[in-house]
Scaffold this motif. Structure first.
Motif, PDB file in Angstrom:
ATOM      1  N   VAL A  11       0.848  -1.186   0.000  1.00  0.00           N
ATOM      2  CA  VAL A  11       0.000   0.000   0.000  1.00  0.00           C
ATOM      3  C   VAL A  11       0.886   1.239   0.000  1.00  0.00           C
ATOM      4  N   LYS A  12       0.756   2.068  -1.017  1.00  0.00           N
ATOM      5  CA  LYS A  12       1.620   3.235  -1.138  1.00  0.00           C
ATOM      6  C   LYS A  12       1.177   4.382  -0.234  1.00  0.00           C
ATOM      7  N   MET A  13      -0.127   4.497  -0.004  1.00  0.00           N
ATOM      8  CA  MET A  13      -0.627   5.645   0.746  1.00  0.00           C
ATOM      9  C   MET A  13      -1.797   5.212   1.613  1.00  0.00           C
ATOM     10  N   PHE A  14      -1.855   5.704   2.834  1.00  0.00           N
ATOM     11  CA  PHE A  14      -3.018   5.490   3.683  1.00  0.00           C
ATOM     12  C   PHE A  14      -3.127   6.669   4.652  1.00  0.00           C
ATOM     13  N   TYR A  15      -4.276   6.777   5.295  1.00  0.00           N
ATOM     14  CA  TYR A  15      -4.518   7.857   6.249  1.00  0.00           C
ATOM     15  C   TYR A  15      -4.417   7.319   7.670  1.00  0.00           C
ATOM     16  N   ARG A  16      -3.747   8.060   8.496  1.00  0.00           N
ATOM     17  CA  ARG A  16      -3.674   7.775   9.918  1.00  0.00           C
ATOM     18  C   ARG A  16      -4.203   9.010  10.631  1.00  0.00           C
ATOM     19  N   GLY A  17      -5.513   8.999  10.898  1.00  0.00           N
ATOM     20  CA  GLY A  17      -6.139  10.207  11.435  1.00  0.00           C
ATOM     21  C   GLY A  17      -6.127  11.317  10.397  1.00  0.00           C
ATOM     22  N   ASP A  18      -5.563  12.456  10.770  1.00  0.00           N
ATOM     23  CA  ASP A  18      -5.488  13.592   9.862  1.00  0.00           C
ATOM     24  C   ASP A  18      -4.168  13.602   9.090  1.00  0.00           C
ATOM     25  N   THR A  19      -3.403  12.511   9.193  1.00  0.00           N
ATOM     26  CA  THR A  19      -2.085  12.435   8.566  1.00  0.00           C
ATOM     27  C   THR A  19      -2.124  11.511   7.356  1.00  0.00           C
TER      28      THR A  19
ATOM     29  N   ASP B  46      -0.966  18.661   9.447  1.00  0.00           N
ATOM     30  CA  ASP B  46      -0.953  20.005  10.026  1.00  0.00           C
ATOM     31  C   ASP B  46      -0.163  19.944  11.336  1.00  0.00           C
ATOM     32  N   ARG B  47       0.926  20.673  11.386  1.00  0.00           N
ATOM     33  CA  ARG B  47       1.839  20.581  12.526  1.00  0.00           C
ATOM     34  C   ARG B  47       1.654  21.749  13.479  1.00  0.00           C
ATOM     35  N   GLN B  48       1.621  21.421  14.756  1.00  0.00           N
ATOM     36  CA  GLN B  48       1.580  22.458  15.782  1.00  0.00           C
ATOM     37  C   GLN B  48       2.875  23.255  15.795  1.00  0.00           C
TER      38      GLN B  48
ATOM     39  N   VAL C 158      -2.269  27.475  20.181  1.00  0.00           N
ATOM     40  CA  VAL C 158      -2.375  28.924  20.351  1.00  0.00           C
ATOM     41  C   VAL C 158      -1.965  29.646  19.063  1.00  0.00           C
ATOM     42  N   ASP C 159      -1.296  28.936  18.154  1.00  0.00           N
ATOM     43  CA  ASP C 159      -0.876  29.499  16.868  1.00  0.00           C
ATOM     44  C   ASP C 159      -1.508  28.682  15.743  1.00  0.00           C
ATOM     45  N   PRO C 160      -1.646  29.274  14.556  1.00  0.00           N
ATOM     46  CA  PRO C 160      -2.113  28.484  13.414  1.00  0.00           C
ATOM     47  C   PRO C 160      -1.129  27.362  13.100  1.00  0.00           C
ATOM     48  N   LYS C 161      -1.653  26.215  12.662  1.00  0.00           N
ATOM     49  CA  LYS C 161      -0.803  25.088  12.308  1.00  0.00           C
ATOM     50  C   LYS C 161      -0.213  25.285  10.912  1.00  0.00           C
ATOM     51  N   LYS C 162       0.948  24.670  10.687  1.00  0.00           N
ATOM     52  CA  LYS C 162       1.603  24.691   9.384  1.00  0.00           C
ATOM     53  C   LYS C 162       1.370  23.356   8.691  1.00  0.00           C
TER      54      LYS C 162
ATOM     55  N   MET D  52      -6.687   7.458  21.128  1.00  0.00           N
ATOM     56  CA  MET D  52      -6.193   8.650  20.446  1.00  0.00           C
ATOM     57  C   MET D  52      -7.301   9.326  19.653  1.00  0.00           C
ATOM     58  N   SER D  53      -7.241  10.657  19.579  1.00  0.00           N
ATOM     59  CA  SER D  53      -8.219  11.433  18.819  1.00  0.00           C
ATOM     60  C   SER D  53      -7.513  12.598  18.152  1.00  0.00           C
ATOM     61  N   MET D  54      -8.181  13.180  17.183  1.00  0.00           N
ATOM     62  CA  MET D  54      -7.621  14.315  16.454  1.00  0.00           C
ATOM     63  C   MET D  54      -8.368  15.579  16.875  1.00  0.00           C
ATOM     64  N   GLU D  55      -7.607  16.608  17.273  1.00  0.00           N
ATOM     65  CA  GLU D  55      -8.225  17.869  17.684  1.00  0.00           C
ATOM     66  C   GLU D  55      -8.035  18.904  16.592  1.00  0.00           C
ATOM     67  N   TYR D  56      -9.062  19.680  16.340  1.00  0.00           N
ATOM     68  CA  TYR D  56      -8.996  20.728  15.335  1.00  0.00           C
ATOM     69  C   TYR D  56      -9.844  21.907  15.796  1.00  0.00           C
ATOM     70  N   GLN D  57      -9.692  23.026  15.117  1.00  0.00           N
ATOM     71  CA  GLN D  57     -10.423  24.244  15.448  1.00  0.00           C
ATOM     72  C   GLN D  57     -11.733  24.269  14.661  1.00  0.00           C
ATOM     73  N   ARG D  58     -12.869  24.202  15.376  1.00  0.00           N
ATOM     74  CA  ARG D  58     -14.180  24.136  14.723  1.00  0.00           C
ATOM     75  C   ARG D  58     -14.535  25.488  14.091  1.00  0.00           C
TER      76      ARG D  58
END
Length: 932
Positions: free
Chosen positions: A137-145, A220-222, A233-237, A581-587
């Motif tokens: 498998v060349k590509m898969f998703y792990r949460g938001d990654t 998206d990195r903190q 506290v800052d926008p993710k890159k 584990m869970s993924m947190e994001y800004q709603r």
């Protein structure tokens, strides 16, 4: 509650109950062993996946039983999953072995015994052997990654990181080296979750061997500050993170390359990357006159418009030392680099001006040479415990020189005016910058205080000398003038940022930021008229030949304080229901900012000696909303903003500059600032339908309530253009994008990708003929439709890709004599790469037809068939690579560009690197410590 509401609630409860009933807990277990020796493999890592390869359990629990001699009797794994799937995949992997995939039917049982996973050792291909391996498998998703398994891509020996990135589904790499994943631009390319060479993507992509890479993650990195505080506290890159195989995470990796070619082309470079657990050392050197970063096989990158616009010779050296303590509590990075470039450019341009009752045409040509030498020093230090502190120091010094000659001919019905010019220049610039920032938690409820201080000083001085020979045929006049300029800029900036953040509820937070900025700038631009071509440093008496009306001194001060308040809510989704584990994001996020600015300008120019001031207060707003499905596969993002800014104070002075023949520039005391509204909608669909699909749909609108345009006044008798800034209202840009990549067949040998976009530009400008009492508004509407696609077959060492690309531009103007313009660029072609078994020789070729239609100049309406080819051969077990490349075998390439707006249509040709053949010799070396 009425009956309709009651029925709706009952149906919803029934649906939820039915869904819950279909979800059940299943326990899977089985053994892992060597397929030949039948020895238990206790160190194998076993994952449980859905049928679309998305991971449910990343690492199953492993139990090993031993006999009295401590030899393993069996290695048994167990894992529990909660799912409604009827079929699952069990994936086993172990260093030195091929991956094993086992498909398991679930049925109605709650405990499933999986057949023994038999793993076979990897074998190197020797003469007479044929190795058949399972499709990985060349590509898969792990949460938001997004995770790309580098070992699943089969590339020729000697391939680098950029070759791998170009093969990854959903990824595009443009001519500028920018990386896009599903239509979204990557902010930074990282190595092992650490910044590399201040974000220089090109160095890492072209020098890191593909065989050292384990996987590449996109997420998206903190920020370091957010990680230190424990919440955002800052926008993710948006980053692409390259992770090396375990055996290459310590030791050294090095490359040395030399190349020579026809047309006097040459190249040499060396790269060294050294690792310990805490320290990373990078050394890099490069000398070449190729100015070419594209590779054979990149079918979509060989368009005539994407050719280099000049001939560049580069000499550079750089180093970086990166040190992290355990747990990344302290990070220290120092880098230094030196770059010297010589840039030679040749250009021809055809420009058609849109004026009511007249369409003057200008033809220009230019040859110039510029040389730059630059030294950069950069250091960052960050501390994350017990509080966050980050510092950044930077120093740059550069010198430059250049020369040019140009011609310009202005036509109405006949030749109106012409200008011939030659010139030279030299200058130097240096700047220093210091940043100190930090943050600390206060209280127990995610309250924090942060601060940021910046000091920067820039110094830039240059000298220019030009000679102009101007002829105006309507008045039969001929004039020879010499211009010599002494230009000086000095700017000092001070910046202070103080912030406070606090929770207002369980998931809602508020932040307050106050920013103060001071800018002090001094500028002078003195113009002299000597009787020959001389730089100011070569002239003894300057005062007597000064042109006061075109020389000025300015001293400006600016102070701005901006208060910003934002409210936002965080939300979570659980891509893996069975894991904690869970993924947190800004709603959602709502922000208001209030910039208050005071400006003062002391300005002297000829008879002008004035002090101008400008005070402004604006209210800028922004809002965003994001909705992610519970499994993380569907992602909807909406954002909007409204911003106001003041006009540049210098543009509001009533000055006039006629230092260049045939061109006059003026200021406008009535000029006002810009007002803009932006809106964006984006939807991402990840790994839909089990075909490794990634899809992105987006649209954006930029509406310019008020913007600054250049009023153009043209005198047909003399051929003189006069430019003056003026406000226009109602211009806008509307864009839409659709990106999709997808595997076609079950084995994923066939994939296809398309990147389509459409744009509508409502462009507004003003223009008038000399003698008119008022300028007339020019409106040009341009519709652009574009689609680029490919279909690819990739199996083993064979790669075949068919590509197509078309861009159509349709322009209409409101002037009655405006001729509707239609221009089309289209491309189609085929590329192939194959590595011959046994001898490992790699053959690559690509052929593409590039066509243009609808251009005003017949020279640009062409069909260019571009053919490239290469052959490479590894020696010494792949450490030494010999490669021969032939570019543009049929001698077809040139660089052309086309643009149209409310002022006119421009068609430009640049001299580019000619066809050539080049022979490369590359040596790869690595030294890694042995495992204990």
């Amino acid at each position: 509650m009425d009956k309709r509401q009651l029925i709706t609630i009952i149906l919803a409860l029934v649906a939820m109950t039915t869904w819950a009933q279909t979800q059940r807990e299943i326990e899977l277990s089985g053994n892992v062993e060597d397929g030949f020796l039948k020895i238990p493999l206790s160190h194998a890592k076993v994952s449980i996946c859905k049928a679309d390869s998305s991971v449910l359990v990343d690492s199953a629990a492993m139990f090993t039983a031993y006999n009295r001699d401590l030899k393993p009797l069996f290695a048994k794994y167990t894992a529990k999953v909660t799912t409604d799937a009827k079929e699952l995949l069990v994936h086993a992997r172990l260093k030195g072995y091929d991956d094993v995939w086992q498909r398991v039917s679930i049925g109605k049982q709650t405990k499933v015994e999986v057949p023994t996973l038999e793993m076979r050792k990897m074998r190197e291909v020797d003469l007479g052997e044929v190795v058949v391996k399972a499709t990985r498998v060349k590509m898969f998703y792990r949460g938001d990654t997004i995770v790309y398994d580098a070992t699943a891509f089969k590339l020729p020996q000697g391939s680098m990181l950029d070759d791998l990135i170009r093969q990854m589904p959903g990824v595009t790499l443009n001519e500028a080296g920018q990386i896009f994943v599903n239509g979204r631009m990557v902010d930074e390319l990282m190595l092992g979750s650490r910044s590399f060479m201040k974000g220089n993507k090109k160095v890492l992509m072209e020098n890191l061997p593909y065989y050292t890479v384990k996987d590449i993650k996109v997420y998206d990195r903190q920020s370091d500050k957010s990680m230190a505080l424990g919440y955002d506290v800052d926008p993710k890159k948006f980053v692409m993170d390259v992770n090396l195989k375990e055996e290459y995470q310590r030791g050294y990796i090095a490359n040395v390359e030399g190349a020579v070619g026809t047309e006097d082309r040459w190249l040499g470079r060396a790269f060294l990357l050294g690792f310990t657990d805490r320290l990373r050392l990078t050394l890099f050197g490069n000398v070449n006159n190729v100015n070419e970063s594209r590779h054979i096989g990149q079918s979509g990158h060989w368009t005539p418009a994407s050719m280099p616009q000049s001939m560049v010779t580069t000499r550079s050296a750089a180093t970086e030392i990166d040190y992290h303590t355990k747990g990344d509590k302290v990070k220290e990075t120092f880098s230094a680099d030196y770059t010297s470039t010589t840039d030679e450019q040749e250009m021809r341009q055809r420009y058609e001006q849109f004026l009511t009752g007249s369409t003057p045409l200008s033809l220009s040509a230019m040859r110039n040479r510029t040389g730059n030498r630059q030294v950069k020093l950069h250091n960052t230090l960050s501390i994350s415990k017990p509080l966050y502190l980050g510092t950044e120091l930077e120093f740059n010094y550069a010198t430059r020189d250049g020369s040019f000659n140009s011609s310009f001919d202005q036509w109405n019905d006949t030749l109106t005016a012409s200008k011939r010019a030659v010139g030279m220049s030299e200058g130097k610039v240096w700047n220093v910058k210091a940043d100190i920032g930090g943050a600390v938690n206060v209280g127990k409820n995610k309250q924090h205080v942060d601060y940021h201080f910046t000091f920067a000083h820039n110094y830039d001085e240059s000298q220019q000398a030009s000679r102009y020979l101007t002829e105006q045929f309507t008045s039969d006049s001929r004039q020879l003038t010499h211009n010599t300029s002494d230009i000086y800029n000095r700017q000092t900036i001070g910046f202070v940022n103080l912030g406070y953040g606090m929770p207002l509820g369980k998931d809602i937070r508020m932040s307050f930021i106050d920013q103060a900025q001071i800018v002090n700038r001094r500028t002078h631009d003195y113009l002299y008229h000597p009787d020959t071509l001389l730089l100011p440093s070569e002239i003894d008496m300057l005062t007597a030949i000064t042109d006061p009306s075109n020389s000025y001194d300015s001293h400006s001060h600016m102070f701005e304080n901006s208060a910003r308040v934002s409210l936002y809510q965080t939300a979570k989704c659980k891509p893996y229901p069975d894991l904690p584990m869970s993924m947190e994001y800004q709603r959602w996020n709502i922000a208001l900012s209030l910039p208050v600015r005071h400006e003062r300008l002391d300005y002297e120019r000829g008879a002008i000696d004035t002090v101008a001031t400008q005070n402004s207060v604006f209210l800028n707003t922004s809002a965003s909303y994001r909705l992610v499905s519970k499994d993380g596969k569907h992602d909807l993002r909406l954002s909007a903003s409204h911003n106001r800014s003041s006009a540049q104070l210098m543009s509001r002075i009533g000055w006039r500059d006629d230092s260049q023949p045939l061109i006059v520039r003026e200021g406008n005391p009535g000029l006002k600032g810009n007002v803009t509204t932006n809106a964006n909608i984006d939807y991402f669909d990840k790994n839909a339908h089990g075909h490794q699909q990634s899809m992105h749909v987006g649209t954006s609108l930029a509406y310019y309530h008020r913007s600054a345009a250049q009023v153009v006044s043209y005198d047909p008798a003399s051929g003189v253009y006069t430019y003056k800034p003026m406000n226009v209202k109602g211009a806008y840009r509307l864009n839409a994008k659709f990106d999709i990549s997808r595997a076609i067949d079950k084995n994923r040998y066939w994939t296809w990708q398309t990147n389509a976009d459409a744009g509508y530009h409502h462009s507004i400008d003003h223009a008038m003929l000399t003698g008119m009492t008022a300028s007339e508004e020019n409106v040009v509407n341009t519709l652009t439709l574009h689609d680029g696609a490919y279909i690819q077959y990739n199996k083993g060492m064979l790669n075949i890709r068919a590509t197509g690309d078309i861009r159509w531009r349709h322009s209409e103007g409101k002037m009655q004599d405006f001729e509707t313009l239609n221009a089309t660029d289209f491309q189609y072609g085929l590329s192939a790469r194959y590595t011959l078994p046994r001898i490992n020789t790699t053959l690559s070729a690509d052929g593409n037809m590039y066509s243009r239609r609808g251009y005003g100049s017949s020279e640009l309406n062409t069909d260019d068939f571009v053919l490239n080819a290469s052959v490479s051969q590894p020696f010494l077990k792949g450490k030494l690579i010999a490669r021969i490349e032939a570019f543009d075998l049929l001698h077809q390439l040139s660089n052309t560009q086309y643009s149209v707006n409310a002022q006119g249509r421009t068609e430009t040709w640049y001299r580019s690197l000619p066809h050539y053949v080049m022979a490369h010799l590359v040596y790869h070396w690595n030294k890694n410590p042995k495992k204990k």
